[in-house]
Design a protein around this motif. Structure first.
Motif, PDB file in Angstrom:
ATOM      1  N   MET A 185     -11.640 -35.126  34.637  1.00 57.28           N
ATOM      2  CA  MET A 185     -12.587 -34.798  33.577  1.00 57.28           C
ATOM      3  C   MET A 185     -13.988 -34.631  34.156  1.00 57.28           C
ATOM      4  N   GLN A 186     -14.748 -33.786  33.505  1.00 59.92           N
ATOM      5  CA  GLN A 186     -16.107 -33.519  33.965  1.00 59.92           C
ATOM      6  C   GLN A 186     -17.053 -33.791  32.790  1.00 59.92           C
ATOM      7  N   ALA A 187     -18.170 -34.425  33.055  1.00 65.33           N
ATOM      8  CA  ALA A 187     -19.125 -34.663  31.961  1.00 65.33           C
ATOM      9  C   ALA A 187     -19.585 -33.322  31.391  1.00 65.33           C
ATOM     10  N   ILE A 188     -19.895 -33.320  30.082  1.00 64.81           N
ATOM     11  CA  ILE A 188     -20.430 -32.104  29.452  1.00 64.81           C
ATOM     12  C   ILE A 188     -21.953 -32.193  29.297  1.00 64.81           C
ATOM     13  N   ALA A 189     -22.468 -33.441  29.388  1.00 64.85           N
ATOM     14  CA  ALA A 189     -23.901 -33.650  29.103  1.00 64.85           C
ATOM     15  C   ALA A 189     -24.312 -35.032  29.604  1.00 64.85           C
ATOM     16  N   ASN A 190     -25.609 -35.274  29.586  1.00 63.55           N
ATOM     17  CA  ASN A 190     -26.136 -36.636  29.781  1.00 63.55           C
ATOM     18  C   ASN A 190     -26.990 -36.938  28.567  1.00 63.55           C
ATOM     19  N   ILE A 191     -27.072 -38.218  28.238  1.00 66.81           N
ATOM     20  CA  ILE A 191     -27.910 -38.572  27.090  1.00 66.81           C
ATOM     21  C   ILE A 191     -29.146 -39.338  27.565  1.00 66.81           C
ATOM     22  N   GLN A 192     -30.292 -38.945  27.034  1.00 60.49           N
ATOM     23  CA  GLN A 192     -31.524 -39.690  27.318  1.00 60.49           C
ATOM     24  C   GLN A 192     -31.745 -40.683  26.194  1.00 60.49           C
ATOM     25  N   THR A 193     -31.908 -41.945  26.548  1.00 60.79           N
ATOM     26  CA  THR A 193     -32.153 -42.974  25.532  1.00 60.79           C
ATOM     27  C   THR A 193     -33.351 -43.827  25.979  1.00 60.79           C
ATOM     28  N   PRO A 194     -33.884 -44.662  25.078  1.00 58.07           N
ATOM     29  CA  PRO A 194     -35.014 -45.513  25.471  1.00 58.07           C
ATOM     30  C   PRO A 194     -34.586 -46.678  26.367  1.00 58.07           C
ATOM     31  N   PHE A 195     -33.270 -46.841  26.610  1.00 60.12           N
ATOM     32  CA  PHE A 195     -32.787 -48.051  27.287  1.00 60.12           C
ATOM     33  C   PHE A 195     -32.531 -47.792  28.772  1.00 60.12           C
ATOM     34  N   SER A 196     -33.440 -48.283  29.617  1.00 58.67           N
ATOM     35  CA  SER A 196     -33.282 -48.018  31.051  1.00 58.67           C
ATOM     36  C   SER A 196     -32.604 -49.178  31.769  1.00 58.67           C
ATOM     37  N   GLN A 197     -32.141 -50.165  31.041  1.00 67.46           N
ATOM     38  CA  GLN A 197     -31.466 -51.332  31.618  1.00 67.46           C
ATOM     39  C   GLN A 197     -30.428 -51.794  30.599  1.00 67.46           C
ATOM     40  N   LYS A 198     -29.300 -52.339  31.068  1.00 68.13           N
ATOM     41  CA  LYS A 198     -28.244 -52.695  30.104  1.00 68.13           C
ATOM     42  C   LYS A 198     -28.631 -53.856  29.186  1.00 68.13           C
ATOM     43  N   PHE A 199     -29.347 -54.839  29.755  1.00 71.45           N
ATOM     44  CA  PHE A 199     -29.675 -56.016  28.956  1.00 71.45           C
ATOM     45  C   PHE A 199     -30.500 -55.594  27.730  1.00 71.45           C
ATOM     46  N   ALA A 200     -30.103 -56.080  26.583  1.00 72.93           N
ATOM     47  CA  ALA A 200     -30.811 -55.861  25.308  1.00 72.93           C
ATOM     48  C   ALA A 200     -30.444 -54.559  24.610  1.00 72.93           C
ATOM     49  N   ILE A 201     -29.544 -53.759  25.205  1.00 72.15           N
ATOM     50  CA  ILE A 201     -29.047 -52.611  24.433  1.00 72.15           C
ATOM     51  C   ILE A 201     -28.169 -53.184  23.320  1.00 72.15           C
ATOM     52  N   PRO A 202     -28.293 -52.660  22.099  1.00 73.43           N
ATOM     53  CA  PRO A 202     -27.440 -53.191  21.029  1.00 73.43           C
ATOM     54  C   PRO A 202     -25.957 -53.079  21.400  1.00 73.43           C
ATOM     55  N   ARG A 203     -25.141 -53.992  20.860  1.00 70.99           N
ATOM     56  CA  ARG A 203     -23.712 -53.990  21.236  1.00 70.99           C
ATOM     57  C   ARG A 203     -22.921 -52.925  20.492  1.00 70.99           C
ATOM     58  N   GLN A 204     -23.415 -52.475  19.370  1.00 69.35           N
ATOM     59  CA  GLN A 204     -22.888 -51.270  18.713  1.00 69.35           C
ATOM     60  C   GLN A 204     -24.104 -50.530  18.170  1.00 69.35           C
ATOM     61  N   GLY A 205     -24.103 -49.202  18.329  1.00 69.77           N
ATOM     62  CA  GLY A 205     -25.290 -48.432  17.997  1.00 69.77           C
ATOM     63  C   GLY A 205     -25.652 -48.431  16.533  1.00 69.77           C
ATOM     64  N   ASN A 206     -24.654 -48.410  15.643  1.00 65.02           N
ATOM     65  CA  ASN A 206     -25.018 -48.273  14.235  1.00 65.02           C
ATOM     66  C   ASN A 206     -25.665 -49.548  13.687  1.00 65.02           C
ATOM     67  N   GLY A 207     -25.676 -50.627  14.529  1.00 60.01           N
ATOM     68  CA  GLY A 207     -26.449 -51.815  14.151  1.00 60.01           C
ATOM     69  C   GLY A 207     -27.938 -51.573  14.333  1.00 60.01           C
ATOM     70  N   LEU A 208     -28.286 -50.519  15.051  1.00 55.82           N
ATOM     71  CA  LEU A 208     -29.701 -50.238  15.324  1.00 55.82           C
ATOM     72  C   LEU A 208     -29.942 -48.751  15.119  1.00 55.82           C
ATOM     73  N   SER A 209     -29.974 -48.356  13.858  1.00 56.48           N
ATOM     74  CA  SER A 209     -29.999 -46.933  13.542  1.00 56.48           C
ATOM     75  C   SER A 209     -31.278 -46.260  14.043  1.00 56.48           C
ATOM     76  N   ILE A 210     -32.293 -47.050  14.338  1.00 58.90           N
ATOM     77  CA  ILE A 210     -33.568 -46.476  14.752  1.00 58.90           C
ATOM     78  C   ILE A 210     -33.545 -45.930  16.194  1.00 58.90           C
ATOM     79  N   ALA A 211     -32.597 -46.402  17.021  1.00 63.78           N
ATOM     80  CA  ALA A 211     -32.593 -46.004  18.442  1.00 63.78           C
ATOM     81  C   ALA A 211     -32.113 -44.554  18.579  1.00 63.78           C
ATOM     82  N   LYS A 212     -32.993 -43.713  19.158  1.00 61.40           N
ATOM     83  CA  LYS A 212     -32.679 -42.280  19.221  1.00 61.40           C
ATOM     84  C   LYS A 212     -32.252 -41.848  20.621  1.00 61.40           C
ATOM     85  N   GLY A 213     -31.449 -40.797  20.679  1.00 68.36           N
ATOM     86  CA  GLY A 213     -31.045 -40.235  21.964  1.00 68.36           C
ATOM     87  C   GLY A 213     -31.087 -38.720  21.917  1.00 68.36           C
ATOM     88  N   LYS A 214     -31.264 -38.120  23.124  1.00 65.59           N
ATOM     89  CA  LYS A 214     -31.250 -36.650  23.230  1.00 65.59           C
ATOM     90  C   LYS A 214     -30.138 -36.270  24.186  1.00 65.59           C
TER      91      LYS A 214
END
Ligand code: SAM
Length: 236
Positions: free
Chosen positions: A1-30
C-alpha cells in the motif's frame, strides 16, 4: 500500500493528543494529497458527506512493533486486553481509523476537524461515513461503553499571557485548543483525579507548554485538582 496523503495537525508530539478525535471536535487537520492522486477526480462528490473515515498509519510507532496484550488507558493502565479488543496504536499492522468532520476542500487541501493524529501522519484511505451502515444501535462496547468525561479547570500563570497572545495571533484556535487538550487531563490513566508535583510538557503547533496538576486549594465542593500552565515557549 502507498499513502495517498499526509495530514497536517497541531500535534507535533504524541503525548496529549486526544485518544479519539471526536472527543475534541475543535482540533483541525489539513489533508495534503500526494502527486499520484488525481484530487479533482478522486474527491468528486465528497462535499455531500459531513463526516469521513480516515485510515492511516501509526507511523511513529513502526519501529516498536506490537504486543498481543496491551494495557488500555481506559482501564487505568493496570489491566491487560488482547490488542484486537483495543484501539492500541501498537498493532500487527499499524493501521488506525478516525472519524472526522468534513470542513471542505480548498486550496488543494481537504480540511477536517476532530483529529487525533500526529502532524504528518500518512493517510492510506478516505471513505464517507454512512449513518445507515456505521451506526449500530444495539452495539456493546465492553470497558469503553461510556465517553470519558474528565474536565479539569485550566488556569494560566500571569507570566504566560504575552506568549499566549502571540500564539493566538498565529493560530486563531490556539487558546481554545490548548484548554480543550488540557482539561481532558492527558496524563496516564492511573494519575487521573490526583494532583502531582511533576512538570509536564506538551507540544502544540510551534509551542512547548509546561503545566502542572495542582490540588484543589479553594473551598468549593469540587475535590478535582486543577491544571496550571506555568510556562509557554515558542519553538522557532
Ligand atoms: N481513532 C484512531 C483509532 O481508533 O484507530 C486512533 C486512536 S489512538 C488511541 C489515538 C492516539 O494515537 C493518539 O492519542 C496519539 O497518541 C496516537 N497517534 C496519533 N497519530 C499517531 C501516529 N501517526 N503514530 C503513532 N501514534 C499516533
Amino acid at each position: 500500500m502507498q499513502a495517498i496523503a499526509n495530514i497536517q495537525t497541531p500535534f507535533s508530539q504524541k503525548f496529549a493528543i486526544p485518544r479519539q478525535g471526536n472527543g475534541l471536535s475543535i482540533a483541525k487537520g489539513k489533508i495534503k494529497f500526494l502527486p499520484h492522486i488525481d484530487v479533482m477526480q478522486a474527491l468528486d462528490g465528497i462535499d455531500a458527506f459531513s463526516h469521513l473515515w480516515i485510515l492511516f498509519v501509526f507511523h511513529d510507532n513502526l519501529a516498536q512493533g506490537y504486543k498481543s496484550k496491551v494495557r488500555p488507558p481506559r482501564l487505568g493502565g493496570n489491566k491487560k486486553m488482547g490488542v484486537f479488543a483495543t484501539r492500541s496504536t501498537f498493532r500487527p499492522n499499524a493501521i488506525g481509523m478516525s472519524l472526522v468532520k468534513n470542513l471542505g476542500f480548498e486550496d488543494k487541501e481537504l480540511h477536517v476537524s476532530g483529529v487525533d493524529l500526529l502532524n504528518n501522519t500518512p493517510i492510506l484511505d478516505i471513505k464517507p461515513y454512512l449513518p445507515y451502515a456505521d451506526i449500530e444501535n444495539t452495539a456493546q462496547a465492553g470497558y469503553a461503553e461510556e465517553k470519558p468525561t474528565t474536565s479539569l479547570k485550566v488556569n494560566f500563570a500571569d507570566s504566560v499571557y504575552d506568549t499566549l497572545d502571540r500564539l493566538s495571533t498565529q493560530h486563531a484556535d490556539y487558546l481554545p485548543l490548548l484548554v480543550s487538550v488540557l482539561e481532558q487531563d492527558p496524563r496516564p490513566a492511573y494519575k487521573q483525579q490526583q494532583a502531582d508535583n511533576k512538570v509536564y510538557h506538551l507540544a502544540l503547533y510551534n509551542s512547548d507548554v509546561h503545566w502542572q496538576v495542582l490540588a484543589n486549594q479553594n473551598n468549593s465542593n469540587s475535590q478535582a485538582p486543577s491544571i496550571l500552565v506555568t510556562n509557554i515557549k515558542i519553538i522557532k
